[in-house]
Design a protein around this motif. Sequence first.
Motif, PDB file in Angstrom:
ATOM      1  N   VAL A 162       0.740  -0.942   0.228  1.00  0.00           N
ATOM      2  CA  VAL A 162      -0.146  -0.052   0.208  1.00  0.00           C
ATOM      3  C   VAL A 162       0.480   1.218   0.108  1.00  0.00           C
ATOM      4  O   VAL A 162       1.953   1.142   0.650  1.00  0.00           O
ATOM      5  CB  VAL A 162      -1.251  -0.036   0.966  1.00  0.00           C
ATOM      6  N   VAL A 163       0.789   2.633  -0.438  1.00  0.00           N
ATOM      7  CA  VAL A 163       1.283   3.316  -0.311  1.00  0.00           C
ATOM      8  C   VAL A 163       0.341   4.860  -0.867  1.00  0.00           C
ATOM      9  O   VAL A 163      -0.691   4.880  -0.925  1.00  0.00           O
ATOM     10  CB  VAL A 163       1.961   3.750  -1.998  1.00  0.00           C
ATOM     11  N   LEU A 164       1.037   5.477   0.337  1.00  0.00           N
ATOM     12  CA  LEU A 164      -0.191   6.714   0.643  1.00  0.00           C
ATOM     13  C   LEU A 164       0.729   7.718  -0.128  1.00  0.00           C
ATOM     14  O   LEU A 164       1.483   8.378   0.025  1.00  0.00           O
ATOM     15  CB  LEU A 164       0.086   6.649   1.259  1.00  0.00           C
ATOM     16  N   VAL A 165      -0.015   8.559  -0.665  1.00  0.00           N
ATOM     17  CA  VAL A 165       1.258   9.860  -1.800  1.00  0.00           C
ATOM     18  C   VAL A 165       0.164  11.485  -1.450  1.00  0.00           C
ATOM     19  O   VAL A 165      -1.169  11.101  -1.495  1.00  0.00           O
ATOM     20  CB  VAL A 165       0.620   9.689  -2.572  1.00  0.00           C
ATOM     21  N   GLU A 166       1.306  11.313  -0.848  1.00  0.00           N
ATOM     22  CA  GLU A 166       0.427  13.040  -0.622  1.00  0.00           C
ATOM     23  C   GLU A 166       1.044  14.653  -1.376  1.00  0.00           C
ATOM     24  O   GLU A 166       2.404  13.693  -2.078  1.00  0.00           O
ATOM     25  CB  GLU A 166       0.975  13.693   1.193  1.00  0.00           C
ATOM     26  N   ASN A 167       1.101  15.404  -1.620  1.00  0.00           N
ATOM     27  CA  ASN A 167       0.826  16.383  -2.138  1.00  0.00           C
ATOM     28  C   ASN A 167       2.843  16.084  -2.339  1.00  0.00           C
ATOM     29  O   ASN A 167       3.624  16.589  -3.430  1.00  0.00           O
ATOM     30  CB  ASN A 167       0.649  17.950  -1.651  1.00  0.00           C
ATOM     31  N   ASP A 168       3.636  16.258  -1.731  1.00  0.00           N
ATOM     32  CA  ASP A 168       4.686  16.728  -1.164  1.00  0.00           C
ATOM     33  C   ASP A 168       5.783  14.909  -0.728  1.00  0.00           C
ATOM     34  O   ASP A 168       7.095  15.122  -0.574  1.00  0.00           O
ATOM     35  CB  ASP A 168       5.293  17.438  -0.272  1.00  0.00           C
ATOM     36  N   ARG A 169       5.266  14.016  -0.317  1.00  0.00           N
ATOM     37  CA  ARG A 169       5.789  12.908   0.154  1.00  0.00           C
ATOM     38  C   ARG A 169       4.994  11.437   0.023  1.00  0.00           C
ATOM     39  O   ARG A 169       3.309  12.047  -0.078  1.00  0.00           O
ATOM     40  CB  ARG A 169       5.624  13.213   2.272  1.00  0.00           C
ATOM     41  N   SER A 170       5.606  10.934  -0.086  1.00  0.00           N
ATOM     42  CA  SER A 170       4.696   9.378  -0.341  1.00  0.00           C
ATOM     43  C   SER A 170       5.048   8.221   0.759  1.00  0.00           C
ATOM     44  O   SER A 170       6.554   8.695   1.434  1.00  0.00           O
ATOM     45  CB  SER A 170       5.075   8.596  -1.550  1.00  0.00           C
ATOM     46  N   TYR A 171       4.754   7.123   1.346  1.00  0.00           N
ATOM     47  CA  TYR A 171       4.850   6.046   2.711  1.00  0.00           C
ATOM     48  C   TYR A 171       4.289   5.099   1.540  1.00  0.00           C
ATOM     49  O   TYR A 171       3.765   4.906   1.237  1.00  0.00           O
ATOM     50  CB  TYR A 171       3.841   7.162   3.525  1.00  0.00           C
ATOM     51  N   ILE A 172       5.457   3.798   1.864  1.00  0.00           N
ATOM     52  CA  ILE A 172       5.350   2.464   1.614  1.00  0.00           C
ATOM     53  C   ILE A 172       5.151   1.423   3.204  1.00  0.00           C
ATOM     54  O   ILE A 172       5.143   2.562   4.499  1.00  0.00           O
ATOM     55  CB  ILE A 172       6.423   2.173   0.985  1.00  0.00           C
TER      56      ILE A 172
END
Length: 172
Positions: free
Chosen positions: A108-118
């Motif tokens: 799963v990946v969470l994409v924010e405007n300035d950052r991504s989390y995995i």
Amino acid sequence: MAILIPASFGRLTITSRAQVRVRVSASANQRTIRRDSVDWVKETSSFFEEDKRPIMLFDGVCNLCNGGVKFVRDHDRNRSIRFEALQSEAGKKLLLRSGRAPDDISSVVLVENDRSYIKSEAVLKIMKYIDLPFPQLAFFLQFAPLFVRDFLYENVANNRYAMFGRSDSCEL
């Protein structure tokens, strides 16, 4: 100039130029993918122009992942998160923006405007966006070492089809 980013890296800060050499680990095999010709941050900036909410990327054919999306939607009264299947064209572009291979459906990946989390970092960040008591639970879980959280995450992720099955198409 190429920058090597380990696939086990929990979070990726997106700079103005997303031209990196990325070493991506999909299950047991490793491959290096070069993305020099396209600035994927710029290419996907339209996803955040009118709607600043983060985008949760998930495996659209995984029953566990679809259940997770339903859970998040049910516990997100403010509708703080948008959803996109990893297999969709938008999902593939957002994976590239996040420094991942476009066919990498391992996390799963969470994409924010300035950052991504995995991996577990994405799960904890998603928990911070949804209703009580999940932000508080995420606060306490963040103190568990990343390698322990990701080890547990990867064991479930690598066996998700065997444990929960898969569907023929994305339910969303």
